[in-house]
Design a protein around this motif. Structure first.
Motif, PDB file in Angstrom:
ATOM      1  N   ILE A   1      14.449  -9.006 -14.528  1.00 48.75           N
ATOM      2  CA  ILE A   1      14.034 -10.137 -13.670  1.00 48.75           C
ATOM      3  C   ILE A   1      12.911  -9.847 -13.233  1.00 48.75           C
ATOM      4  O   ILE A   1      12.455  -8.785 -12.583  1.00 48.75           O
ATOM      5  N   ILE A   2      12.176 -10.863 -13.272  1.00 50.14           N
ATOM      6  CA  ILE A   2      10.853 -10.912 -12.773  1.00 50.14           C
ATOM      7  C   ILE A   2      10.754 -11.882 -11.470  1.00 50.14           C
ATOM      8  O   ILE A   2      11.177 -13.005 -11.517  1.00 50.14           O
ATOM      9  N   GLU A   3      10.452 -11.231 -10.389  1.00 55.33           N
ATOM     10  CA  GLU A   3       9.971 -12.236  -9.158  1.00 55.33           C
ATOM     11  C   GLU A   3       8.838 -12.814  -9.320  1.00 55.33           C
ATOM     12  O   GLU A   3       7.663 -11.976  -9.378  1.00 55.33           O
TER      13      GLU A   3
ATOM     14  N   PHE B   1      17.552   1.218 -17.740  1.00 52.45           N
ATOM     15  CA  PHE B   1      18.170   0.187 -18.441  1.00 52.45           C
ATOM     16  C   PHE B   1      19.650   0.742 -18.928  1.00 52.45           C
ATOM     17  O   PHE B   1      20.685  -0.186 -18.710  1.00 52.45           O
ATOM     18  N   PRO B   2      19.884   1.820 -19.607  1.00 53.08           N
ATOM     19  CA  PRO B   2      21.289   2.125 -19.935  1.00 53.08           C
ATOM     20  C   PRO B   2      22.186   2.219 -18.746  1.00 53.08           C
ATOM     21  O   PRO B   2      23.527   1.807 -18.892  1.00 53.08           O
TER      22      PRO B   2
ATOM     23  N   PHE C   1       4.479  -7.388 -17.849  1.00 54.78           N
ATOM     24  CA  PHE C   1       5.517  -6.797 -16.921  1.00 54.78           C
ATOM     25  C   PHE C   1       6.958  -7.083 -17.763  1.00 54.78           C
ATOM     26  O   PHE C   1       7.855  -6.074 -17.681  1.00 54.78           O
ATOM     27  N   GLN C   2       6.948  -8.214 -18.316  1.00 57.05           N
ATOM     28  CA  GLN C   2       8.070  -8.422 -19.284  1.00 57.05           C
ATOM     29  C   GLN C   2       8.219  -7.147 -20.506  1.00 57.05           C
ATOM     30  O   GLN C   2       9.344  -6.737 -20.675  1.00 57.05           O
ATOM     31  N   ALA C   3       7.110  -6.843 -21.027  1.00 62.12           N
ATOM     32  CA  ALA C   3       7.085  -5.730 -21.944  1.00 62.12           C
ATOM     33  C   ALA C   3       7.553  -4.503 -21.448  1.00 62.12           C
ATOM     34  O   ALA C   3       7.991  -3.374 -22.203  1.00 62.12           O
ATOM     35  N   ALA C   4       7.411  -4.335 -20.169  1.00 60.62           N
ATOM     36  CA  ALA C   4       7.606  -3.032 -19.532  1.00 60.62           C
ATOM     37  C   ALA C   4       9.345  -3.001 -19.441  1.00 60.62           C
ATOM     38  O   ALA C   4       9.651  -1.877 -19.273  1.00 60.62           O
TER      39      ALA C   4
ATOM     40  N   PRO D   1      -6.335  -6.100 -15.439  1.00 58.34           N
ATOM     41  CA  PRO D   1      -5.161  -5.940 -16.541  1.00 58.34           C
ATOM     42  C   PRO D   1      -5.651  -4.837 -17.400  1.00 58.34           C
ATOM     43  O   PRO D   1      -4.494  -3.899 -17.649  1.00 58.34           O
ATOM     44  N   ASP D   2      -6.515  -4.356 -17.606  1.00 60.78           N
ATOM     45  CA  ASP D   2      -6.847  -3.046 -18.361  1.00 60.78           C
ATOM     46  C   ASP D   2      -6.389  -2.073 -17.628  1.00 60.78           C
ATOM     47  O   ASP D   2      -5.514  -1.122 -18.040  1.00 60.78           O
ATOM     48  N   TYR D   3      -6.851  -1.819 -16.291  1.00 60.19           N
ATOM     49  CA  TYR D   3      -6.169  -0.676 -15.530  1.00 60.19           C
ATOM     50  C   TYR D   3      -4.692  -0.970 -15.263  1.00 60.19           C
ATOM     51  O   TYR D   3      -4.034   0.337 -15.375  1.00 60.19           O
ATOM     52  N   TYR D   4      -4.144  -2.258 -15.212  1.00 58.68           N
ATOM     53  CA  TYR D   4      -2.675  -1.973 -15.231  1.00 58.68           C
ATOM     54  C   TYR D   4      -2.066  -1.533 -16.310  1.00 58.68           C
ATOM     55  O   TYR D   4      -1.077  -0.486 -16.241  1.00 58.68           O
ATOM     56  N   ARG D   5      -2.625  -1.873 -17.717  1.00 53.13           N
ATOM     57  CA  ARG D   5      -1.876  -1.322 -18.593  1.00 53.13           C
ATOM     58  C   ARG D   5      -1.999   0.236 -18.962  1.00 53.13           C
ATOM     59  O   ARG D   5      -1.600   0.881 -19.397  1.00 53.13           O
ATOM     60  N   LYS D   6      -3.189   0.770 -18.388  1.00 47.37           N
ATOM     61  CA  LYS D   6      -3.411   2.291 -18.439  1.00 47.37           C
ATOM     62  C   LYS D   6      -2.635   3.030 -17.350  1.00 47.37           C
ATOM     63  O   LYS D   6      -2.183   4.173 -17.621  1.00 47.37           O
ATOM     64  N   TYR D   7      -2.657   2.363 -15.919  1.00 47.38           N
ATOM     65  CA  TYR D   7      -2.531   3.368 -15.003  1.00 47.38           C
ATOM     66  C   TYR D   7      -0.876   3.013 -14.398  1.00 47.38           C
ATOM     67  O   TYR D   7      -0.417   3.821 -13.676  1.00 47.38           O
ATOM     68  N   ALA D   8      -0.517   1.662 -14.549  1.00 44.13           N
ATOM     69  CA  ALA D   8       0.715   1.111 -14.367  1.00 44.13           C
ATOM     70  C   ALA D   8       1.639   0.929 -15.143  1.00 44.13           C
ATOM     71  O   ALA D   8       2.801   1.630 -15.202  1.00 44.13           O
ATOM     72  N   PHE D   9       1.535   0.375 -16.460  1.00 47.05           N
ATOM     73  CA  PHE D   9       2.355   0.041 -17.219  1.00 47.05           C
ATOM     74  C   PHE D   9       3.260   1.120 -17.789  1.00 47.05           C
ATOM     75  O   PHE D   9       4.469   1.007 -17.848  1.00 47.05           O
ATOM     76  N   PRO D  10       2.468   2.120 -18.202  1.00 43.89           N
ATOM     77  CA  PRO D  10       3.561   3.410 -18.923  1.00 43.89           C
ATOM     78  C   PRO D  10       4.501   3.849 -17.902  1.00 43.89           C
ATOM     79  O   PRO D  10       5.726   4.105 -18.557  1.00 43.89           O
TER      80      PRO D  10
END
Ligand SMILES: [Zn+2]
Length: 369
Positions: free
Chosen positions: A265-267, A233-234, A258-261, A214-223
């Motif tokens: 819709i999340i599969e 979105f717009p 994922f939701q915060a990104a 999860p830490d890697y996700y937040r650093k390297y994927a989430f942003p």
């Protein structure tokens, strides 16, 4: 009610007749028209024709342009091999980060096999107009970056960063690369929205909690996920489209991320209980999923698919008064495999038809009849 209207109504929690059905059917559609996998993933008209033929047989609500993995990577210059009856394989393009300095955002209209998938969207829209919902395809920034080096090499690179065995310059190069891959994803998604695709899809399964922490996700994927969804979105709101994220595996530890990104819709993969996802993500979360593609759809009996579909619908659909009812599409946890019986796919639609009445009592209060 038309399929596309049904899907959009479920996502808006407006009145609809039954829970929409949209299993993640990609290359499985090829056999509906008896063509090879190669003829499927190299020809957009074939993708549309096969998806339409299968939809006509099964009666599900969403047609999907997806097929394989490397159609964007090819646009960066990656060499792939195509096979008559298998999905493409790829050779890594780079071995060191400094080699990525020359990388540019490709043009989705001309580069790699992106035009094949754009042609598929065009042809689907021509075939079905506004009757059936169209779901596009797209690879997320983390997986695109990983493919360029080969997945194992990329993971080792990240581990080096985390253990301090890399320079500030390399770290900067990695983030520059992820910016380029994000911009590539965005360019491809925009090209699809211009063609009338309703569900703007991004798959980034290399960023799964089964692959990185999860830490890697937040650093390297989430942003970068956030960048993609914030940009889309717009545009989606203006066109009435929705973004959709698919990341394979047991992602319970990062579903809230994922939701915060900012995805619409999340599969939900079959490894996560759909009731758990509903409770965790809340009554207003739009979810799609999550029949097991192999155990249930490919190998299960029609009765097993039917009863499992009912169970998933009952746990997945939101019946919260404030949020409105709905917010759910019956789907599969991942790609539906080749050889999945049509009869099994039909059971998903049958369960949804039968349960339309099952929600009538709460529906009168919440908008479903
Ligand atoms: Zn998956």
């Amino acid at each position: 009610m038309k399929s596309r209207d049904r899907v959009l109504a479920a996502l808006h929690a407006e009145h609809y007749d039954r829970v929409p059905v949209g299993p993640f059917i990609g290359y499985r559609a090829a056999e509906a028209v008896g063509i090879s996998l190669r003829d499927y993933y190299t020809n957009g008209k074939n993708i549309a024709r096969a998806q339409y033929a299968l939809q006509q047989e099964v009666g599900h609500d969403i047609m999907i342009t997806a097929a394989d993995t490397y159609y964007i990577s090819e646009a960066f210059g990656m060499k792939t091999r195509h096979y008559e009856n298998a999905l493409p394989t790829a050779l890594p393009l780079f071995s060191e980060l400094k080699e990525t300095r020359s990388l540019k955002v490709p043009d989705p209209e001309h580069d790699g096999r992106m035009p094949v998938y754009l042609e598929a969207a065009d042809e689907m829209k021509r075939l079905v107009g506004d009757d059936i919902c169209i779901r596009g395809t797209g690879t997320g920034p983390f997986s695109l970056a990983a493919y360029l080096f080969g997945e194992a090499k990329f993971l080792m690179m990240l581990a080096d960063f985390e253990s301090g065995n890399s320079s500030a310059e390399e770290e900067k190069l990695l983030h520059t690369l992820l910016e380029i891959t994000s911009d590539t994803t965005i360019a491809f998604l925009k090209a699809q929205i211009d063609r009338g695709v309703d569900l703007i899809y991004m798959g980034d399964s290399f960023a799964s909690a089964e692959m990185i922490s999860p830490d890697y996700y937040r650093k390297y994927a989430f942003p970068y996920h956030k960048k993609v969804f914030d940009t889309m979105f717009p545009i989606c709101r203006e066109r009435g489209a929705f973004t959709l994220l698919h990341i394979c595996g047991d992602n319970r530890s990062v579903l809230r991320d994922f939701q915060a990104a900012g995805v619409d819709i999340i599969e939900i993969d079959q490894k996560v209980d759909i009731g758990f996802a509903r409770t965790l993500l809340g009554p207003e979360a739009n979810l799609i999923g999550n029949l097991d593609p192999s155990q249930t759809l490919l190998r299960g009996t029609p009765d097993e698919v039917y009863s499992r579909s009912r169970e998933v619908i009952q746990k997945g659909v939101s019946v919260d008064e404030g949020a409105g009812a709905g917010h759910f599409i019956l789907g599969s946890g991942c790609f539906v495999p080749t050889g999945t019986p049509v009869e099994n796919l039909k059971q998903m639609v049958r369960a949804s038809r039968d349960l339309g009445n099952g929600f009538q009592v709460s529906g009168q209060a919440h908008g479903i009849t």
